[in-house]
Design a protein around this motif. Structure first.
Motif, PDB file in Angstrom:
ATOM      1  N   ALA A   1       0.845  -1.203   0.000  1.00  0.00           N
ATOM      2  CA  ALA A   1       0.000   0.000   0.000  1.00  0.00           C
ATOM      3  C   ALA A   1       0.874   1.243   0.000  1.00  0.00           C
ATOM      4  O   ALA A   1       1.987   1.251   0.528  1.00  0.00           O
ATOM      5  CB  ALA A   1      -0.929  -0.012   1.215  1.00  0.00           C
TER       6      ALA A   1
ATOM      7  N   ALA B   1      -1.108   7.447   2.126  1.00  0.00           N
ATOM      8  CA  ALA B   1      -1.844   8.626   1.684  1.00  0.00           C
ATOM      9  C   ALA B   1      -1.392   9.855   2.466  1.00  0.00           C
ATOM     10  O   ALA B   1      -1.452  10.986   1.961  1.00  0.00           O
ATOM     11  CB  ALA B   1      -3.343   8.410   1.868  1.00  0.00           C
TER      12      ALA B   1
ATOM     13  N   ARG C   1      -7.557   1.160   1.578  1.00  0.00           N
ATOM     14  CA  ARG C   1      -8.615   1.103   0.571  1.00  0.00           C
ATOM     15  C   ARG C   1      -7.991   1.040  -0.830  1.00  0.00           C
ATOM     16  O   ARG C   1      -6.904   1.560  -1.067  1.00  0.00           O
ATOM     17  CB  ARG C   1      -9.516   2.344   0.647  1.00  0.00           C
ATOM     18  CG  ARG C   1     -10.322   2.443   1.936  1.00  0.00           C
ATOM     19  CD  ARG C   1     -11.491   1.472   1.942  1.00  0.00           C
ATOM     20  NE  ARG C   1     -12.335   1.652   3.111  1.00  0.00           N
ATOM     21  CZ  ARG C   1     -12.238   0.958   4.241  1.00  0.00           C
ATOM     22  NH1 ARG C   1     -11.290   0.034   4.333  1.00  0.00           N
ATOM     23  NH2 ARG C   1     -13.051   1.174   5.248  1.00  0.00           N
ATOM     24  N   TRP C   2      -8.710   0.402  -1.753  1.00  0.00           N
ATOM     25  CA  TRP C   2      -8.278   0.345  -3.151  1.00  0.00           C
ATOM     26  C   TRP C   2      -8.704   1.634  -3.843  1.00  0.00           C
ATOM     27  O   TRP C   2      -9.878   1.976  -3.872  1.00  0.00           O
ATOM     28  CB  TRP C   2      -8.909  -0.859  -3.840  1.00  0.00           C
ATOM     29  CG  TRP C   2      -8.469  -1.045  -5.259  1.00  0.00           C
ATOM     30  CD1 TRP C   2      -9.137  -0.639  -6.390  1.00  0.00           C
ATOM     31  CD2 TRP C   2      -7.265  -1.671  -5.710  1.00  0.00           C
ATOM     32  NE1 TRP C   2      -8.427  -0.973  -7.503  1.00  0.00           N
ATOM     33  CE2 TRP C   2      -7.273  -1.613  -7.130  1.00  0.00           C
ATOM     34  CE3 TRP C   2      -6.194  -2.276  -5.071  1.00  0.00           C
ATOM     35  CZ2 TRP C   2      -6.243  -2.132  -7.903  1.00  0.00           C
ATOM     36  CZ3 TRP C   2      -5.179  -2.800  -5.835  1.00  0.00           C
ATOM     37  CH2 TRP C   2      -5.197  -2.732  -7.232  1.00  0.00           C
ATOM     38  N   ARG C   3      -7.733   2.358  -4.374  1.00  0.00           N
ATOM     39  CA  ARG C   3      -8.014   3.622  -5.048  1.00  0.00           C
ATOM     40  C   ARG C   3      -7.130   3.740  -6.292  1.00  0.00           C
ATOM     41  O   ARG C   3      -5.906   3.630  -6.205  1.00  0.00           O
ATOM     42  CB  ARG C   3      -7.729   4.816  -4.121  1.00  0.00           C
ATOM     43  CG  ARG C   3      -8.660   4.938  -2.925  1.00  0.00           C
ATOM     44  CD  ARG C   3     -10.055   5.416  -3.317  1.00  0.00           C
ATOM     45  NE  ARG C   3     -10.887   5.653  -2.141  1.00  0.00           N
ATOM     46  CZ  ARG C   3     -11.618   4.744  -1.539  1.00  0.00           C
ATOM     47  NH1 ARG C   3     -11.607   3.503  -2.009  1.00  0.00           N
ATOM     48  NH2 ARG C   3     -12.353   5.042  -0.486  1.00  0.00           N
ATOM     49  N   ASP C   4      -7.755   3.986  -7.434  1.00  0.00           N
ATOM     50  CA  ASP C   4      -7.028   4.291  -8.667  1.00  0.00           C
ATOM     51  C   ASP C   4      -5.937   3.271  -8.982  1.00  0.00           C
ATOM     52  O   ASP C   4      -4.784   3.621  -9.269  1.00  0.00           O
ATOM     53  CB  ASP C   4      -6.412   5.701  -8.581  1.00  0.00           C
ATOM     54  CG  ASP C   4      -7.463   6.784  -8.363  1.00  0.00           C
ATOM     55  OD1 ASP C   4      -8.568   6.650  -8.938  1.00  0.00           O
ATOM     56  OD2 ASP C   4      -7.191   7.741  -7.624  1.00  0.00           O
TER      57      ASP C   4
ATOM     58  N   TYR D   1      -3.543   0.195  -3.590  1.00  0.00           N
ATOM     59  CA  TYR D   1      -4.007   0.361  -2.213  1.00  0.00           C
ATOM     60  C   TYR D   1      -3.419   1.629  -1.615  1.00  0.00           C
ATOM     61  O   TYR D   1      -2.222   1.910  -1.756  1.00  0.00           O
ATOM     62  CB  TYR D   1      -3.599  -0.838  -1.358  1.00  0.00           C
ATOM     63  CG  TYR D   1      -4.401  -2.091  -1.636  1.00  0.00           C
ATOM     64  CD1 TYR D   1      -5.674  -2.247  -1.107  1.00  0.00           C
ATOM     65  CD2 TYR D   1      -3.876  -3.100  -2.430  1.00  0.00           C
ATOM     66  CE1 TYR D   1      -6.414  -3.396  -1.362  1.00  0.00           C
ATOM     67  CE2 TYR D   1      -4.600  -4.256  -2.689  1.00  0.00           C
ATOM     68  CZ  TYR D   1      -5.876  -4.396  -2.151  1.00  0.00           C
ATOM     69  OH  TYR D   1      -6.598  -5.526  -2.407  1.00  0.00           O
ATOM     70  N   LEU D   2      -4.256   2.382  -0.925  1.00  0.00           N
ATOM     71  CA  LEU D   2      -3.829   3.564  -0.189  1.00  0.00           C
ATOM     72  C   LEU D   2      -4.020   3.319   1.295  1.00  0.00           C
ATOM     73  O   LEU D   2      -5.036   2.748   1.716  1.00  0.00           O
ATOM     74  CB  LEU D   2      -4.634   4.794  -0.606  1.00  0.00           C
ATOM     75  CG  LEU D   2      -4.218   5.523  -1.892  1.00  0.00           C
ATOM     76  CD1 LEU D   2      -5.115   6.735  -2.101  1.00  0.00           C
ATOM     77  CD2 LEU D   2      -2.760   5.946  -1.834  1.00  0.00           C
TER      78      LEU D   2
ATOM     79  N   ARG E   1      -3.886   4.844   5.369  1.00  0.00           N
ATOM     80  CA  ARG E   1      -3.976   6.020   6.223  1.00  0.00           C
ATOM     81  C   ARG E   1      -4.047   5.546   7.675  1.00  0.00           C
ATOM     82  O   ARG E   1      -4.896   4.712   8.007  1.00  0.00           O
ATOM     83  CB  ARG E   1      -5.227   6.819   5.866  1.00  0.00           C
ATOM     84  CG  ARG E   1      -5.390   8.135   6.591  1.00  0.00           C
ATOM     85  CD  ARG E   1      -6.710   8.788   6.201  1.00  0.00           C
ATOM     86  NE  ARG E   1      -6.771   9.050   4.767  1.00  0.00           N
ATOM     87  CZ  ARG E   1      -6.337  10.166   4.199  1.00  0.00           C
ATOM     88  NH1 ARG E   1      -5.796  11.120   4.949  1.00  0.00           N
ATOM     89  NH2 ARG E   1      -6.438  10.334   2.895  1.00  0.00           N
TER      90      ARG E   1
END
Length: 405
Positions: free
Chosen positions: A334, A337, A355-358, A361-362, A364
């Motif tokens: 990941a 972020a 979370r899966w974004r673009d 995994y990102l 925080r």
């Protein structure tokens, strides 16, 4: 007794000390969450016969070779076949049969067309384009062949496994017995939830939280309540737990304080020490021993530290005892972020939201990271594995994450 050992070494010591429990047979609905103890071979194919996947007409592709919008093929409908029933006759040249989803393909037919692509007038059905043999047909054994090994030992019984076993006519399953886990907490400060809250005391959150973790891992919790910081009482608790459980887990009393007497109680109960303290935070003061083939594990009394150490060390042991092939939670890479300011000499597990974004995994960080803070384990769904000696995590940096839910 080995002290301050790496996480992987502690984990391996514990896994080497246990073996899957015995095989039992249970009714299929009761097998959910347990591990198969033996391979499963299909006694018959799935589906067991050629069938239709749709509502339409069963016919011969040869009768539609010249079919077109201007000159459709006209076929005589002789009967309709419903799911659970078989055709009374045979599809002859120039004929068709109505067929419902799941119904067996009738003799003589080699394709199926859906109702929407035809026109019906009386007992005549009109086909407006040529069909190919096998079109619209699901063949016997297309999913599972007779004699095929469809499930192997160690597979966890979930809804899909349950459905497959039922489709094969199985009413019972051979599974590994679920491990029984004796749980108790230590500490003069602990209160049961039904007691009035008084100054200097706290409610025992560790016991219900660990019981939930045991259930999630496929075990059966045996909560044993709270024990004051007294060696004799804790020793007696361990001795009794050894008689009724496959694994013993306690919280509190494992550090270096004057009243941290769990290690002493384990020794008094005849438990062979394996290690004390492991090189990660939170949860460093974990102690583990063995007696009569059973592990006795003492976790930190801090709630978050206890739950995280359970995830890292106790959960894999429970999965091994239960015979599960998959004993580890998934790990992903990941990208941070935002940054995380803390570094340190010791390996650290940071509670986080991943979370899966673009396309990736990102991560925080989730709330307070102190060993006693519990809200971050509600908000978070992952643990970030920060290596020993690593400085603060920077925004955009890649880190390995354990997905815990």
């Amino acid at each position: 007794m080995r002290q301050m050992i790496p996480l992987e070494e502690a984990r391996q010591i514990m896994l080497d000390a246990v073996r899957p429990l015995e095989t039992i047979k249970v009714d299929l609905p009761d097998a959910f969450g347990m591990a198969l103890a033996e391979d499963v071979t299909a006694p018959h194919p799935l589906p067991p016969f050629d069938r239709s996947p749709l509502d339409g007409y069963a016919l011969r592709a040869a009768d539609t070779v010249a079919a077109g919008r201007e000159h459709p093929a006209a076929l005589t409908v002789t009967e309709t076949i419903y799911a659970g029933h078989t055709a009374k006759g045979t599809v002859e040249p120039g004929t068709a049969m109505g067929i419902m989803t799941g119904a067996p393909l009738p003799p003589g037919a080699d394709c199926v067309i859906r109702f929407e692509d035809t026109r019906r007038e009386g007992n005549q059905v009109y086909i407006f384009s040529p069909l190919q043999p096998e079109q619209g047909v699901i063949h016997a054994g297309e999913d599972v062949a007779a004699g095929e090994t469809v499930l192997t030992a160690g597979v966890t019984v979930d809804a899909g496994v349950t459905g497959l076993l039922a489709a094969l006519g199985q009413t019972r399953a051979a599974v590994r017995r679920q491990p029984r886990v004796a749980l108790f907490s230590t500490g003069d400060e602990l209160l049961e939830p039904y007691s009035p809250l008084v100054p200097g005391r706290i409610y025992n959150s560790n016991l219900p939280a660990l019981a939930a973790q045991v259930r999630e891992a496929g075990g059966i919790p045996l909560p044993g309540g709270n024990r004051p910081d007294q060696t004799a009482l804790i020793t007696a608790t361990i001795e009794q737990a050894l008689k009724v459980s496959d694994l013993i887990v306690s919280t509190g009393g494992v550090s270096v304080g004057e009243r941290d007497v769990v290690k002493e109680a384990m020794e008094a109960a005849g438990v062979e020490p394996l290690f004390w303290r492991a090189g990660f935070k939170p949860g460093t003061p974990v102690v583990c021993g063995r007696k009569d083939g059973r592990l006795v594990v003492g976790l930190s009394g801090n709630p978050a530290a206890a739950m995280i150490t359970f995830i890292l060390l106790v959960r894999p042991v429970l999965r091994r005892l239960g015979g599960h092939r998959e004993i580890d939670l998934p790990r992903v890479q990941a990208r941070m972020a935002v940054g995380f300011p803390k570094g340190g000499r010791q390996r650290r597990f940071v509670r986080a939201v991943v979370r899966w974004r673009d396309g990736g995994y990102l991560a925080r960080p989730a709330g307070l990271q102190s060993p006693g803070a519990m809200r971050s384990l509600v908000e978070g769904n992952a643990l970030l594995d920060v290596p020993a000696g690593h400085g603060p995590l920077k925004e955009g940096e890649m880190v390995e994450a354990i997905l815990i839910k």
